[in-house]
Scaffold this motif. Structure first.
Motif, short mmCIF file in Angstrom:
data_model
loop_
_atom_site.label_atom_id
_atom_site.label_comp_id
_atom_site.label_asym_id
_atom_site.label_seq_id
_atom_site.Cartn_x
_atom_site.Cartn_y
_atom_site.Cartn_z
N ILE A 35 0.83 -1.22 0.00
CA ILE A 35 0.00 0.00 0.00
C ILE A 35 0.86 1.27 0.00
O ILE A 35 1.70 1.46 0.88
N PRO A 36 0.62 2.14 -0.99
CA PRO A 36 1.40 3.39 -1.09
C PRO A 36 0.96 4.40 -0.03
O PRO A 36 0.18 5.30 -0.28
N ARG A 37 1.50 4.24 1.18
CA ARG A 37 1.05 5.07 2.32
C ARG A 37 1.27 6.56 2.05
O ARG A 37 0.52 7.39 2.56
N HIS A 38 2.29 6.89 1.23
CA HIS A 38 2.54 8.32 0.98
C HIS A 38 1.36 9.00 0.30
O HIS A 38 1.19 10.19 0.42
N LEU A 39 0.53 8.23 -0.39
CA LEU A 39 -0.61 8.84 -1.08
C LEU A 39 -1.77 9.13 -0.12
O LEU A 39 -2.72 9.82 -0.49
N PHE A 40 -1.69 8.61 1.09
CA PHE A 40 -2.74 8.85 2.09
C PHE A 40 -2.46 10.11 2.91
O PHE A 40 -3.22 10.46 3.81
N MET A 41 -1.34 10.76 2.61
CA MET A 41 -0.94 11.94 3.37
C MET A 41 -0.73 13.09 2.39
O MET A 41 -0.59 12.88 1.20
N ASP A 42 -0.67 14.30 2.92
CA ASP A 42 -0.37 15.46 2.10
C ASP A 42 1.00 15.25 1.44
O ASP A 42 1.93 14.78 2.07
N SER A 43 1.11 15.62 0.16
CA SER A 43 2.34 15.29 -0.59
C SER A 43 3.59 15.92 0.05
O SER A 43 4.69 15.39 -0.09
N SER A 44 3.43 17.04 0.77
CA SER A 44 4.62 17.65 1.38
C SER A 44 5.19 16.78 2.51
O SER A 44 6.28 17.03 3.00
N PHE A 45 4.45 15.78 2.90
CA PHE A 45 4.91 14.91 4.00
C PHE A 45 5.56 13.63 3.48
O PHE A 45 5.74 12.68 4.22
N LEU A 46 5.88 13.65 2.21
CA LEU A 46 6.40 12.45 1.56
C LEU A 46 7.51 11.75 2.34
O LEU A 46 7.52 10.53 2.46
N SER A 91 -7.95 8.46 7.23
CA SER A 91 -7.32 8.55 5.91
C SER A 91 -7.69 7.38 5.01
O SER A 91 -7.47 7.42 3.80
N GLY A 92 -8.20 6.29 5.60
CA GLY A 92 -8.51 5.10 4.82
C GLY A 92 -7.35 4.12 4.74
O GLY A 92 -7.46 3.06 4.11
N TYR A 93 -6.25 4.42 5.40
CA TYR A 93 -5.08 3.52 5.31
C TYR A 93 -5.39 2.15 5.93
O TYR A 93 -5.14 1.11 5.30
N GLN A 94 -5.94 2.16 7.14
CA GLN A 94 -6.30 0.88 7.77
C GLN A 94 -7.36 0.15 6.93
O GLN A 94 -7.32 -1.07 6.80
N THR A 95 -8.27 0.91 6.35
CA THR A 95 -9.30 0.33 5.49
C THR A 95 -8.63 -0.41 4.33
O THR A 95 -9.04 -1.53 3.96
N ALA A 96 -7.61 0.22 3.75
CA ALA A 96 -6.89 -0.39 2.63
C ALA A 96 -6.20 -1.69 3.07
O ALA A 96 -6.20 -2.69 2.33
N VAL A 97 -5.64 -1.68 4.27
CA VAL A 97 -5.00 -2.91 4.79
C VAL A 97 -6.05 -4.02 4.90
O VAL A 97 -5.82 -5.16 4.47
N PHE A 121 -11.17 9.01 -2.47
CA PHE A 121 -9.78 8.60 -2.69
C PHE A 121 -9.59 7.07 -2.78
O PHE A 121 -8.89 6.59 -3.69
N LEU A 122 -10.19 6.33 -1.88
CA LEU A 122 -9.92 4.87 -1.83
C LEU A 122 -10.20 4.14 -3.15
O LEU A 122 -9.37 3.36 -3.60
N PRO A 123 -11.35 4.41 -3.80
CA PRO A 123 -11.62 3.71 -5.06
C PRO A 123 -10.59 4.05 -6.14
O PRO A 123 -10.30 3.22 -6.99
N LYS A 124 -10.04 5.27 -6.08
CA LYS A 124 -9.01 5.64 -7.07
C LYS A 124 -7.80 4.72 -6.98
O LYS A 124 -7.10 4.48 -7.95
N LEU A 125 -7.51 4.25 -5.77
CA LEU A 125 -6.38 3.33 -5.59
C LEU A 125 -6.80 1.87 -5.81
O LEU A 125 -5.99 0.96 -5.68
N GLY A 126 -8.09 1.67 -6.07
CA GLY A 126 -8.58 0.32 -6.30
C GLY A 126 -9.06 -0.38 -5.04
O GLY A 126 -9.34 -1.58 -5.06
#
Ligand code: SAH
Length: 213
Positions: A35-46, A91-97, A121-126
């Motif tokens: 899971i691309p966790r960086h996409l669940f956060m603001d891009s400046s927090f990469l 953010s949906g990160y745990q949902t993605a897991v 956001f979540l459907p965009k990542l599949g």
């Protein structure tokens, strides 16, 4: 929405950190590796995305620390097709897991702003949860009960009774309980009125608040 070799490399390092901290479940480790966790956060927090840390997201909330996500996911012992309720979509990160683990996921969020952002956001990542709900997790989701597992991703001052009621016999509720500091607690439903309770040490979460916002 890029996921580069650099991100994948950082992710593998994060997986190694989680292994060194005691996470053993291969499916959970694989999910976090995917899971691309960086996409669940603001891009400046990469640069922060693949450290084992919680981080601020919208509406004064946080994306949970990867170790915490892994720890709670491991406790749930999800089998593909399990029906899982998550309280605190964030953010949906745990949902993605949970989706990566093959669960049929229902997830409730009380902050409308986050609910809207994450639903898009979540459907965009599949990642397709069965249902994302804007509501109050204290009451659970009676119309879809019973669940094989329920995971609460905010600190609960007490254990909401509806969540225990909405578990299948054999099902597990994983919930951090406490005010300033929470004790990770797991209830396993052994029978209609019997629950086994186990505790797994201290964690820190944003609070589980009543009602919607
Ligand atoms: N699982 C999230 C963690 C977000 S932090 C992630 O991986 O990013 C906890 C979330 O719980 C916050 O988004 C907060 O708004 C939400 N929350 C707090 N109380 C709630 C309640 N009663 N019902 C539903 N969600 C709640």
């Amino acid at each position: 929405m890029k996921d580069t070799y650099r991100h994948q490399g950082l992710r593998q390092q994060l997986v190694n950190v989680l292994i060194s901290k005691g996470i053993k479940d291969q499916n959970v480790l694989k999910a976090i590796g995917n899971i691309p966790r960086h996409l669940f956060m603001d891009s400046s927090f990469l640069d922060h995305a693949y450290q084992d840390k919680a981080f601020p997201i919208a509406a004064d909330q946080t994306i949970s620390q990867p170790y915490t996500v892994a720890f709670q996911s491991e406790l749930l012992q999800i089998k593909r097709g399990d029906k899982i309720l998550e309280i605190g979509t964030g953010s949906g990160y745990q949902t993605a897991v949970l989706c990566e683990l093959g669960a049929r996921v229902y997830s409730i969020e009380r902050q409308n702003e986050l609910f809207k952002i994450t639903s898009r956001f979540l459907p965009k990542l599949g990642y397709r949860a069965k249902k994302l709900i804007f509501g109050d997790g204290y009451i659970g989701l009676e119309e879809e009960a019973p669940f094989d597992g329920i995971i609460v991703t905010a600190g609960a001052p007490f254990v909401p009774k509806p969540l225990l009621k909405q578990l299948k016999v054999g099902g597990r509720l994983v919930i951090p309980v406490g005010d300033d500091v929470q004790i990770m607690t797991m209830f396993t439903r052994k029978g209609p009125k019997e629950f086994e309770q186990e505790e797994f040490g201290e964690f820190r979460f944003v609070p589980l608040l009543e009602d919607k916002n």
